[in-house]
Design an enzyme around this catalytic site. Structure first.
Site, PDB file in Angstrom:
ATOM      1  NE  ARG A   1      -7.214  -1.635 -10.806  1.00 17.04           N
ATOM      2  CZ  ARG A   1      -6.169  -0.844 -11.040  1.00 17.04           C
ATOM      3  NH1 ARG A   1      -5.129  -1.328 -11.706  1.00 17.04           N
ATOM      4  NH2 ARG A   1      -6.156   0.412 -10.623  1.00 17.04           N
TER       5      ARG A   1
ATOM      6  NE  ARG B   1     -10.455  -0.358   1.134  1.00 17.05           N
ATOM      7  CZ  ARG B   1     -10.474  -0.382  -0.190  1.00 17.05           C
ATOM      8  NH1 ARG B   1     -11.319  -1.152  -0.823  1.00 17.05           N
ATOM      9  NH2 ARG B   1      -9.681   0.384  -0.891  1.00 17.05           N
TER      10      ARG B   1
ATOM     11  NE  ARG C   1      -1.554   6.148 -11.165  1.00 18.37           N
ATOM     12  CZ  ARG C   1      -2.472   7.014 -10.775  1.00 18.37           C
ATOM     13  NH1 ARG C   1      -3.329   6.685  -9.837  1.00 18.37           N
ATOM     14  NH2 ARG C   1      -2.542   8.212 -11.315  1.00 18.37           N
TER      15      ARG C   1
ATOM     16  CG  ASN D   1      -2.090  -0.939   1.096  1.00 24.07           C
ATOM     17  OD1 ASN D   1      -2.349  -1.491   0.032  1.00 24.07           O
ATOM     18  ND2 ASN D   1      -2.802  -1.140   2.184  1.00 24.07           N
TER      19      ASN D   1
ATOM     20  CE1 TYR E   1      -8.766  -7.237  -3.624  1.00 23.61           C
ATOM     21  CE2 TYR E   1      -9.663  -5.878  -5.385  1.00 23.61           C
ATOM     22  CZ  TYR E   1      -8.583  -6.347  -4.661  1.00 23.61           C
ATOM     23  OH  TYR E   1      -7.316  -5.921  -4.975  1.00 23.61           O
TER      24      TYR E   1
ATOM     25  CG  HIS F   1     -13.633   2.738 -12.092  1.00 26.99           C
ATOM     26  ND1 HIS F   1     -14.414   2.708 -10.966  1.00 26.99           N
ATOM     27  CD2 HIS F   1     -12.510   2.044 -11.787  1.00 26.99           C
ATOM     28  CE1 HIS F   1     -13.798   2.034 -10.007  1.00 26.99           C
ATOM     29  NE2 HIS F   1     -12.645   1.618 -10.478  1.00 26.99           N
TER      30      HIS F   1
END
Length: 734
Positions: free
Chosen positions: A405, A594, A435, A47, A498, A465
């Site tokens: 992705r 989150r 990215r 991260n 996820y 997105h």
């Protein structure tokens, strides 16, 4: 902090740093299994890598340009950077203290041992030496650094070892520099002598060795039965480094890595070949400005040489201890034979809404009812299977979808390829600006084009997105459009890690508007007028503001109203201000955020009716869901978009309503369980700190992710949840 001192907004980037502190708390928690704690340490490291490449790099550019002004929290770029650096170093120090004082000793007790250079046993030293000579030494390339000049360290976040050397006058070996000196009459400093310092002294020679990315970082060392012993690639090199520099003495050696600016983009107005321009951006990241120098030890002459060569300030040096680049060591968390050191296995369950009567086809089931998928508690496999079935179904005419992705060996991409080869029209918007996934997406785009897929490389100036899929099928009653809309990516790997939502539907109104959406992003269609779907950047933010304001206008002392939202990040000032106004009107606002949260909760007269909780647990909370009580006519929405400026103002996103009453009840239950969590939930305070939710006794513990999985498991086994608890949304007393 008094209420009068409370800021209107928290700093975006400092809020993110505190999120990473919450991730670290999971590594510090002794109730978390040991290898899961290792995993959280690796996540903290990864991260921070991305954060420095993007956010810190952006701040440093602003400072370099002399950008004036402050962010919404009132902080200048310099103040933000100073506070980020100070807090990040605190977190990094705590991370390594946890590793060395707690996790590694406990792992050794369990039979997982890190053998380090300087502490090898005789047999370990022999094995490592032989392995080094056979597997490592032929691949290494030492590179000397002669000041002035750029440090020979290409690459972003690649691990290197630096050496400070001096000629060994006792050695009988001749060096190339000796021949050069003899040829030139020994005039001036030579590589043997080294460059001169300002005091006329000779500096030690600096050499750098990059750890080859093709070699495995973790090396398993033969050991007695029931023990796993490993060493690291850098340990093996450091142990045998003298073989790299015959004729020289190694005075100092140490690992380091350079984090570079990765916040680079394509000039979409000037670059005609977008793919080629994106590839050039990826290449430039390897040589862009240095942002951070990570070293094992700070303040010694080796780290100082590296810092000067990179042109970094002292504050840009991060002493991290060993090992560096912990994000690369995640495989250790999955080592076989130690299941007792991991969370219990929780394989995804079959979705409850897709239970099929015998003889009923997948297509028929979807025509009868909408289906909600709640991953990873329920399997993502139905979406994969839907595309795979469509690829071989002779009645399917076309497939359209967005890909942001996806996995490296994606079965979805394989199914799209098969569909194109079977003569179906396949259209994919594959976002090349995702990215750190750009290279993979370029590769997939080129591959799909070769088999006849219509590939669209996104939209100029905007990232697409949205997560959308539409399959058009010819049936006896006419053409039917099967739609999937989701909050997460079409990635079969992350769908197991996820927490996300997806809806499968054949509702004609939704399918029609999604058709308009695909036409708009693939051709020259004008921005469509949408009623059910909301599209960013043209209408989604406006719709959200209207929904929040409607709740405010409906509020009364008898029926104050309720807004519940689940997002990854909340940083859009307009959305925050609208929530403040709703709170001031008495609306109860319950937020599950989150990561980044710029909203300040609990301030009298501003946000006293707003509660913010964050849940950090084994699965990454990734879904976006919004609930509005609407005077009893409840509305529920799912979306690909977080409540951030980049999502609502600079990306193509979709928000869609959940129209099935049964699915609304399921999602409301998700909110109720989430806000009842008292095991993994943290509550945001007005001063920006996060406090653990108040725990009751063991019998009253609620761990939301465990509840969701147990319910999914019960439905899969018995058709209904066993001993299902009832949860009610906590409301402030009137």
């Amino acid at each position: 902090m008094s209420d009068a001192d409370a800021p209107r907004y928290f700093s975006r980037d400092l809020s993110w740093v505190e999120f990473n502190a919450r991730v670290l708390e999971e590594a510090l928690d002794e109730d978390v299994p040991l290898l899961e704690r290792w995993k959280f340490l690796c996540i903290v490291a990864s991260n921070f890598d991305e954060f420095f490449m993007v956010r810190v790099a952006s701040l440093k550019r602003q400072i370099k340009k002399g950008t004036s002004g402050v962010d919404p929290s009132g902080l200048s770029p310099e103040t933000q950077l100073s506070r980020i650096i100070a807090r990040s170093k605190e977190i990094i120090t705590a991370k390594y203290e946890c590793l060395w004082n707690d996790i590694l000793p406990r792992l050794e007790q369990e039979g997982i041992v890190w053998a380090r250079t300087g502490a090898y046993s005789g047999s370990q030293r022999t094995f490592v030496r032989d392995f080094f000579n056979r597997e490592i030494f032929p691949v290494l390339t030492p590179v000397r650094h002669e000041e002035p000049g750029a440090l020979p360290v290409p690459g972003n976040n690649r691990l290197h070892i630096a050496f400070l050397l001096e000629p060994d006058e006792d050695s009988e070996m001749r060096r190339l520099g000796d021949y050069a000196a003899a040829e030139e009459g020994a005039a001036g400093p030579t590589p043997r002598q080294g460059p001169r310092t300002g005091q006329g002294e000779q500096e030690e020679l600096l050499a750098v060795v990059q750890l080859p990315p093709a070699l495995e970082r973790i090396i398993y060392v033969p050991e007695q039965e029931n023990r796993i012993t490993f060493t690291l690639l850098e340990d093996a090199i450091l142990e045998n480094a003298q073989q790299l520099f015959p004729g020289y003495r190694i005075n100092r050696q140490g690992c380091f890595r350079v984090t570079r600016d990765a916040d680079l983009g394509v000039d979409e107005e000037r670059d005609e070949d977008f793919v080629e321009a994106m590839e050039q951006v990826l290449e430039s990241r390897e040589y862009s400005d240095a942002v951070r120098l990570s070293v094992v030890e700070d303040g010694d002459r080796l780290s100082e040489r590296l810092r000067r060569a990179l042109g970094l300030d002292e504050r840009d040096v991060y002493a991290k201890g060993s090992p560096l680049a912990m994000g690369d060591l995640m495989p250790l968390a999955h080592i076989s034979g130690f299941d007792h050191l991991r969370d219990e296995h929780m394989p995804p369950m079959p979705p409850r809404d897709l239970s099929q009567e015998e003889g009923t086809s997948f297509w028929d089931t979807l025509k009868r009812r909408d289906v909600l998928l709640h991953q990873p508690y329920e399997s993502f496999e139905p979406v994969v299977r839907l595309i795979q079935d469509a690829a071989g179904d002779p009645e399917v005419l076309s497939i359209k979808m967005t890909l942001y992705r996806t996995s490296g060996d994606s079965p979805i991409v394989g199914a799209l390829e098969e569909a194109a080869e079977n003569g179906k029209q396949v259209t994919v918007l594959l976002e090349l600006k995702a990215r750190f996934d750009e290279q993979r997406n370029i590769r997939w785009a080129e591959h799909l084009e070769r088999v006849g897929v219509i590939v669209i490389y996104g939209i100029a100036q905007l990232k697409v997105h949205a997560k959308a899929l539409m399959i058009v099928r010819r049936e006896s009653e006419g053409v039917v459009r099967y739609v999937h809309l989701g909050t997460g990516n079409y990635n079969d790997k992350t769908a197991k890690l996820y927490s996300d939502f997806g809806v499968l539907t054949t509702r004609e109104e939704t399918a029609y508007e999604l058709n308009l959406f695909f036409n708009a992003i693939s051709g020259y269609s004008a921005i469509p007028a949408l009623n059910r779907l909301a599209l960013a950047p043209v209408g989604l933010k406006t719709r959200l503001l209207q929904l929040i304001d409607r709740e405010r206008r409906r509020a009364s002392p008898e029926a104050p109203g309720l807004i519940m939202a689940k997002v990854n990040s909340l940083s859009h000032p307009e959305i925050i201000d609208a929530l403040y106004r709703a709170s001031q009107a008495g609306v109860k606002v319950m937020l599950n955020v989150r990561g980044i949260c710029m909203l300040v909760p609990g301030v009298p007269g501003l946000s006293e009716n707003i509660t913010v909780v964050s849940i950090v647990d084994r699965f990454l909370e990734h879904g976006r869901a919004f609930y509005f009580e609407n005077g009893g006519a409840e509305e529920m929405y799912l979306s690909s978009a977080d409540w951030m400026p980049r999502n609502l103002d600079r990306r193509v996103e979709l928000m869609f309503p959940v129209e099935s009453a049964a699915l609304k009840r399921r999602l409301k239950h998700v909110f109720e369980v989430t806000f009842a969590d008292n095991v993994k939930a943290r509550v945001l305070q007005p001063d920006g700190s996060w406090e653990r939710a108040a725990k009751g006794g063991r019998e009253s513990e609620v761990r939301s992710q465990k509840v969701f999985y147990e319910e999914a498991k019960s439905y899969a086994q018995a058709g209904e949840p066993a001993n299902r608890k009832e949860f009610s949304v906590r409301r402030k007393p009137l």
